[in-house]
Each structure stands twice: as C-alpha cells, then as structure tokens.
Design a protein around this motif. Structure first.
Motif, PDB file in Angstrom:
ATOM      1  N   ARG A 136       8.622   0.785  43.924  1.00  0.00           N
ATOM      2  CA  ARG A 136       7.391   1.632  44.657  1.00  0.00           C
ATOM      3  C   ARG A 136       8.088   2.938  44.646  1.00  0.00           C
ATOM      4  O   ARG A 136       7.465   4.522  43.989  1.00  0.00           O
ATOM      5  N   THR A 137       9.421   3.435  44.938  1.00  0.00           N
ATOM      6  CA  THR A 137      10.088   4.559  44.212  1.00  0.00           C
ATOM      7  C   THR A 137      10.268   4.924  42.948  1.00  0.00           C
ATOM      8  O   THR A 137      10.192   5.424  42.289  1.00  0.00           O
ATOM      9  N   LEU A 138      10.441   3.924  42.820  1.00  0.00           N
ATOM     10  CA  LEU A 138      10.538   4.185  41.437  1.00  0.00           C
ATOM     11  C   LEU A 138       9.913   4.695  40.064  1.00  0.00           C
ATOM     12  O   LEU A 138       9.549   5.521  39.716  1.00  0.00           O
ATOM     13  N   LEU A 139       8.431   4.216  40.731  1.00  0.00           N
ATOM     14  CA  LEU A 139       7.024   4.111  40.160  1.00  0.00           C
ATOM     15  C   LEU A 139       6.886   5.817  40.164  1.00  0.00           C
ATOM     16  O   LEU A 139       6.403   6.205  39.683  1.00  0.00           O
ATOM     17  N   GLN A 140       6.653   5.472  41.114  1.00  0.00           N
ATOM     18  CA  GLN A 140       6.471   7.855  41.249  1.00  0.00           C
ATOM     19  C   GLN A 140       7.690   8.040  41.029  1.00  0.00           C
ATOM     20  O   GLN A 140       6.755   9.225  40.673  1.00  0.00           O
ATOM     21  N   VAL A 141       9.041   8.163  40.968  1.00  0.00           N
ATOM     22  CA  VAL A 141       9.866   8.706  40.743  1.00  0.00           C
ATOM     23  C   VAL A 141       9.434   9.139  39.346  1.00  0.00           C
ATOM     24  O   VAL A 141       9.666  10.220  38.306  1.00  0.00           O
ATOM     25  N   ASN A 155      -2.839   0.616  45.249  1.00  0.00           N
ATOM     26  CA  ASN A 155      -3.407   1.342  46.730  1.00  0.00           C
ATOM     27  C   ASN A 155      -2.386   2.889  46.784  1.00  0.00           C
ATOM     28  O   ASN A 155      -3.346   3.535  47.373  1.00  0.00           O
ATOM     29  N   THR A 156      -1.376   2.184  47.146  1.00  0.00           N
ATOM     30  CA  THR A 156      -0.276   3.233  48.122  1.00  0.00           C
ATOM     31  C   THR A 156       0.304   4.197  45.897  1.00  0.00           C
ATOM     32  O   THR A 156       0.223   5.709  46.740  1.00  0.00           O
ATOM     33  N   LEU A 157       0.456   3.477  45.398  1.00  0.00           N
ATOM     34  CA  LEU A 157       0.160   4.847  44.256  1.00  0.00           C
ATOM     35  C   LEU A 157      -0.682   5.657  43.440  1.00  0.00           C
ATOM     36  O   LEU A 157      -0.255   6.424  42.601  1.00  0.00           O
ATOM     37  N   ARG A 158      -1.784   5.244  43.763  1.00  0.00           N
ATOM     38  CA  ARG A 158      -2.938   5.570  43.529  1.00  0.00           C
ATOM     39  C   ARG A 158      -3.001   5.271  41.380  1.00  0.00           C
ATOM     40  O   ARG A 158      -3.234   6.414  41.072  1.00  0.00           O
ATOM     41  N   ASP A 178      18.315  -9.634  46.695  1.00  0.00           N
ATOM     42  CA  ASP A 178      17.613  -8.872  47.173  1.00  0.00           C
ATOM     43  C   ASP A 178      16.812  -8.748  47.778  1.00  0.00           C
ATOM     44  O   ASP A 178      15.890  -9.712  47.114  1.00  0.00           O
ATOM     45  N   PRO A 179      16.660  -8.771  49.024  1.00  0.00           N
ATOM     46  CA  PRO A 179      16.138  -9.332  49.197  1.00  0.00           C
ATOM     47  C   PRO A 179      14.569  -8.540  49.433  1.00  0.00           C
ATOM     48  O   PRO A 179      14.402  -7.534  48.660  1.00  0.00           O
ATOM     49  N   VAL A 180      12.625  -9.347  49.286  1.00  0.00           N
ATOM     50  CA  VAL A 180      11.674  -9.156  48.665  1.00  0.00           C
ATOM     51  C   VAL A 180      11.373  -7.575  48.549  1.00  0.00           C
ATOM     52  O   VAL A 180      10.709  -6.436  48.143  1.00  0.00           O
ATOM     53  N   SER A 181      11.436  -7.052  50.258  1.00  0.00           N
ATOM     54  CA  SER A 181      11.137  -5.786  51.153  1.00  0.00           C
ATOM     55  C   SER A 181      12.162  -5.442  50.260  1.00  0.00           C
ATOM     56  O   SER A 181      11.255  -3.638  49.729  1.00  0.00           O
ATOM     57  N   GLU A 182      13.393  -4.856  50.078  1.00  0.00           N
ATOM     58  CA  GLU A 182      13.908  -3.800  49.726  1.00  0.00           C
ATOM     59  C   GLU A 182      13.326  -4.071  48.076  1.00  0.00           C
ATOM     60  O   GLU A 182      13.120  -3.040  47.807  1.00  0.00           O
ATOM     61  N   LYS A 183      13.330  -5.265  47.305  1.00  0.00           N
ATOM     62  CA  LYS A 183      12.952  -5.172  45.977  1.00  0.00           C
ATOM     63  C   LYS A 183      11.300  -3.879  46.128  1.00  0.00           C
ATOM     64  O   LYS A 183      11.115  -3.197  44.679  1.00  0.00           O
ATOM     65  N   SER A 184      10.718  -4.063  46.941  1.00  0.00           N
ATOM     66  CA  SER A 184       8.848  -4.056  46.874  1.00  0.00           C
ATOM     67  C   SER A 184       9.794  -2.498  47.123  1.00  0.00           C
ATOM     68  O   SER A 184       8.663  -1.476  46.907  1.00  0.00           O
ATOM     69  N   ARG A 185      10.469  -2.053  47.820  1.00  0.00           N
ATOM     70  CA  ARG A 185      10.788  -0.354  48.845  1.00  0.00           C
ATOM     71  C   ARG A 185      10.974   0.787  46.928  1.00  0.00           C
ATOM     72  O   ARG A 185      10.320   1.286  46.727  1.00  0.00           O
TER      73      ARG A 185
END
Length: 302
Positions: free
Chosen positions: A132-137, A171-174, A122-129
């Motif tokens: 970040r979503t998983l870590l928030q969930v 930074n984004t997930l604090r 998968d593209p790196v941009s998709e893995k990044s998204r």
C-alpha cells in the motif's frame, strides 16, 4: 541496437531465422473492439478518486486478445523515473494472478512488477503495509489483474481473502481495478457482490467474415517478412484462416506465424491456401477436446 528493427535494418535483408523472429515479435493491431476498451481504460485512469471506484472486466475465450489489450495499455502508460530520482512513477500496475493464489503470493507478484525487493517469508500484514505504501509512493492510478480466473482455484476461505484484498486496495488507494480472464473470471468476480457491482464486463469479439476482419488480415500481411504477396484478404484464404483459428485473434496470429515459418523453411516467399491446408494445425476447440490429436510440431497454446 535491435538488428530486427526495420528502421535500422530492412527486414527482407535478414536471414530466414531473423525474419521469423521478427514475425513472432509482439505487435499491436488496432481494431474497433480493442479501441473501445482502450478508451474505457483511459476514462478509468482519469476518473476522480472516490470511495467507490468503478472498474472493468475484460472477458473472452483463451487467446482472444485480452492480455494484449492490458499489455498495450500498460505500455502506453509506462513506468517513469520520479522527478526526485529516488523512486519510480507507475501509473498502471499490471500483474498476472498466479495459479492457486493467496494473499501473500498476490503481494509477491506486485513487488516483482514494481521491481522492488521483498522477502517471501515476511508476514502478510507487513507485505500488505509495504504494498500500500509503495503504490502510493509511485502514484499508481490503476491495477490490472490478468488471468483472473485463477482466483477460482483456491478453497473458499482463501478465495474470499484474495477478493477482499483486491477490494481493499481499490478502497484505500482509491484506484480502479481491471480484471481480465476467461468466463471463469466473471464467475470469480461474482463471488463478491461489491466487486461485481463495480466491475463492468466487456467481452472480446470473435472475428467474423467482414470488412474489419479482412483489414486485420491486411495488417498482418504488411508485417509478414515474406518477399511476395500472400493475398490473405482473398475470400478463400480468409475463410480458411477464419475456420482454422475459430475467429480468435491470438489463434490467427499463431497460425500465420506457423505459416511463415513453414514458408521460410521451404524457401518460399508467400503463403497460399495449399500451404495453410498442409500445416500441422488443430483448431482450438479440437485441441481442448482431444489433445492427443495435436500433430508434432504444432505451436503450443494456453
């Protein structure tokens, strides 16, 4: 049911093979420096979310106990089923930085630790998204990165990206970032001024001949599956173990595991100074300088 669990089957009634397996199984021994680091990690886990989260560097020689602390802390804050039943809660995510890492491989390690399917191509941009979503969930509140010295492996541009990814996640997930590794891990952190300012370094101790060291040996002896006392705290035995291990916690453990193995293989039920002196053991500094001198049968070390 684990037949090596002493609460189920007394260890001394097991076969020599099973007794040795019990000795080699991971065990946690608390000591002053480790307890202080664990308290600091608890403080970081409870730190209020902010745009500039503090963090920690756990540094030390190879086999000094850094990884054990990270594993112990993660075990104290394990994955839990989400109340909704359709996800998991992961307060602490711990991964090992792979050799020669890049952004994509770093994300792959996180997917694996989260027990989530992923496609390596998968593209790196998709893995990044997705990460970040998983870590928030899963309500992740801390990211621990072991073997952080591996960040020095890639060329400068890839290293820069990896450091930026780690900083971006914080930074984004604090959430606080904790890295563990050898001296080279501190060098890797220093490549990014912002990370270096946020991640406070703490050093694993080298053991010395003192009361706490002897208490550590007593803790080891209590867990040794031998029927006779070995008196590891006696000065001559304690000094020999200290010299052979060069004061590194993991080396002490490996040395004692090897000693127990030789005792059981030879029908002995204790460790003494002659047995220790006869082991096929090379101290870690000599092992690094002259690997050809390692005798056959000595344990593997990283």
């Amino acid at each position: 049911m684990n037949h090596l669990d002493p609460s189920v089957t007394p260890v001394m009634t097991l076969s020599p093979t099973d007794r040795l397996a019990f000795m080699r199984a991971p065990k946690w021994f608390g000591y002053t420096a480790a307890d202080a680091i664990l308290r600091r990690l608890e403080e970081l886990l409870a730190y209020p979310a902010t745009h500039r989260m503090p963090g920690l560097q756990i540094l030390g020689d190879s086999n000094s106990g850094k990884t054990a602390i990270g594993l112990e802390f993660a075990e104290r804050h394990p994955m839990n089923p989400n109340p909704s039943g359709d996800a998991i809660e992961v307060p602490v995510l711990r991964i090992e930085v792979p050799p020669n890492p890049d952004e994509s491989r770093l994300y792959d390690e996180m997917f694996i630790a989260l027990r989530q399917p992923f496609r390596a191509r998968d593209p790196v941009s998709e893995k990044s998204r997705q990460i970040r979503t998983l870590l928030q969930v899963v309500s992740c509140r801390m990211l621990i990165l072991d073997e952080f010295q591996h960040v020095l492996g890639p060329r400068n541009d890839r290293r820069r990206v990896v450091l930026d990814v780690i900083k971006h996640l914080s930074n984004t997930l604090r959430i606080p970032i904790v890295v563990a590794g050898t001296t080279e891990a501190q060098v890797a952190v220093s490549k990014d001024e912002q990370l270096a300012n946020r991640l406070t370094p703490v050093w694993m101790p080298t053991w010395q001949m003192d009361g706490e060291y002897r208490r550590l040996l007593a803790s080891f002896e209590v867990t040794m599956p031998l029927k006779q006392p070995s008196h590891l705290q006696q000065r001559d035995i304690a000094a020999l173990i200290l010299g052979l291990s060069e004061g590194l916690l993991g080396e002490i453990r490996d040395l004692l595991c090897l000693a127990v193995a030789h005792a059981l293989q030879n029908g002995r039920e204790s460790i003494d100074i002659d047995l220790l002196r006869g082991l096929p053991w090379v101290p870690p500094s000599q092992r690094r300088r002259r690997p050809a001198l390692i005798k056959a049968g000595s344990p593997a070390h990283s």
